[in-house]
Write an enzyme that holds these catalytic residues in place. Sequence first.
Site, PDB file in Angstrom:
ATOM      1  N   ASP A  52       5.419  69.172 -70.022  1.00 54.31           N
ATOM      2  CA  ASP A  52       5.825  70.666 -69.909  1.00 54.31           C
ATOM      3  C   ASP A  52       4.947  71.489 -69.318  1.00 54.31           C
ATOM      4  OD1 ASP A  52       8.303  71.916 -72.193  1.00 54.31           O
ATOM      5  OD2 ASP A  52       6.804  73.095 -71.212  1.00 54.31           O
TER       6      ASP A  52
ATOM      7  N   ASN B 220      16.537  70.423 -78.195  1.00 51.93           N
ATOM      8  CA  ASN B 220      17.361  71.692 -78.172  1.00 51.93           C
ATOM      9  C   ASN B 220      18.727  71.581 -77.741  1.00 51.93           C
ATOM     10  OD1 ASN B 220      15.090  73.003 -79.897  1.00 51.93           O
ATOM     11  ND2 ASN B 220      14.236  73.360 -77.728  1.00 51.93           N
TER      12      ASN B 220
ATOM     13  N   HIS C   9      17.363  66.667 -72.552  1.00 46.52           N
ATOM     14  CA  HIS C   9      15.853  66.255 -72.679  1.00 46.52           C
ATOM     15  C   HIS C   9      15.309  66.446 -73.958  1.00 46.52           C
ATOM     16  CE1 HIS C   9      16.130  70.932 -72.091  1.00 46.52           C
ATOM     17  NE2 HIS C   9      14.844  70.996 -72.694  1.00 46.52           N
TER      18      HIS C   9
HETATM   19  P1  AMP Z   1      14.665  73.960 -73.876  1.00 48.17           P
HETATM   20  O1  AMP Z   1      14.663  75.129 -74.523  1.00 48.17           O
HETATM   21  O2  AMP Z   1      14.543  72.765 -74.743  1.00 48.17           O
HETATM   22  O3  AMP Z   1      15.576  73.606 -72.803  1.00 48.17           O
HETATM   23  O4  AMP Z   1      13.142  73.445 -72.941  1.00 48.17           O
HETATM   24  C1  AMP Z   1      12.846  73.507 -71.611  1.00 48.17           C
HETATM   25  C2  AMP Z   1      11.552  73.311 -71.555  1.00 48.17           C
HETATM   26  O5  AMP Z   1      11.404  72.943 -70.200  1.00 48.17           O
HETATM   27  C3  AMP Z   1      10.616  74.387 -71.811  1.00 48.17           C
HETATM   28  O6  AMP Z   1       9.656  73.904 -72.895  1.00 48.17           O
HETATM   29  C4  AMP Z   1       9.755  74.856 -70.401  1.00 48.17           C
HETATM   30  O7  AMP Z   1       8.448  74.947 -70.703  1.00 48.17           O
HETATM   31  C5  AMP Z   1      10.178  73.614 -69.515  1.00 48.17           C
HETATM   32  N1  AMP Z   1       9.980  73.670 -68.153  1.00 48.17           N
HETATM   33  C6  AMP Z   1      10.710  74.556 -67.503  1.00 48.17           C
HETATM   34  N2  AMP Z   1      10.683  74.653 -66.301  1.00 48.17           N
HETATM   35  C7  AMP Z   1       9.702  73.643 -66.079  1.00 48.17           C
HETATM   36  C8  AMP Z   1       8.932  72.700 -64.946  1.00 48.17           C
HETATM   37  N3  AMP Z   1       9.416  73.091 -63.833  1.00 48.17           N
HETATM   38  N4  AMP Z   1       8.169  71.622 -65.152  1.00 48.17           N
HETATM   39  C9  AMP Z   1       8.139  71.347 -66.701  1.00 48.17           C
HETATM   40  N5  AMP Z   1       8.671  72.014 -67.714  1.00 48.17           N
HETATM   41  C10 AMP Z   1       9.261  73.014 -67.298  1.00 48.17           C
END
Ligand code: AMP
Length: 119
Positions: free
Chosen positions: A33, A91, A104
């Site tokens: 992440d 989530n 994810h």
């Molecule tokens: P969610 O709220 O479950 O959709 O979480 C999305 C997650 O994706 C968050 O923890 C972000 O920090 C992560 N995220 C967003 N963009 C990227 C990226 N380019 N590479 C890795 N993680 C990411």
Amino acid sequence: MGYDDQNIFAKILRGEIPCDKVYEDDYVLAFNDIAPQAPVHVLVIPKGNYISIDDFGREASAEEIKGFYEAVSKIANDKGLASDGFRTIANTGAHGGQEVPHFHIHILGGAVIGPMVAS
Ligand code: AMP
């Protein structure tokens, strides 16, 4: 509403945006992440275009579902999290706080993870 193929994880899957890759096989891609919330914070995403765990559970094949969860366990074990434990989070939708509309699972570990739901 259908799957948005312009979401950031779709771009990562297509190789349009880089990621810090942890693991990949026929079913999943896993990467760190970008804003880690624990010493280990890995995101595991299916290679198929599924919006959420709900979409995945309803639409994915048995092979995809098995491949996905086997990879989650493999990554947790490879990261040394299995003995002390870890948390997985999926989530889902607006109330679940889902930001990226490609299914994810967050794997969080390496320390005691805080309360299950932040106040
Ligand atoms: P969610 O709220 O479950 O959709 O979480 C999305 C997650 O994706 C968050 O923890 C972000 O920090 C992560 N995220 C967003 N963009 C990227 C990226 N380019 N590479 C890795 N993680 C990411």
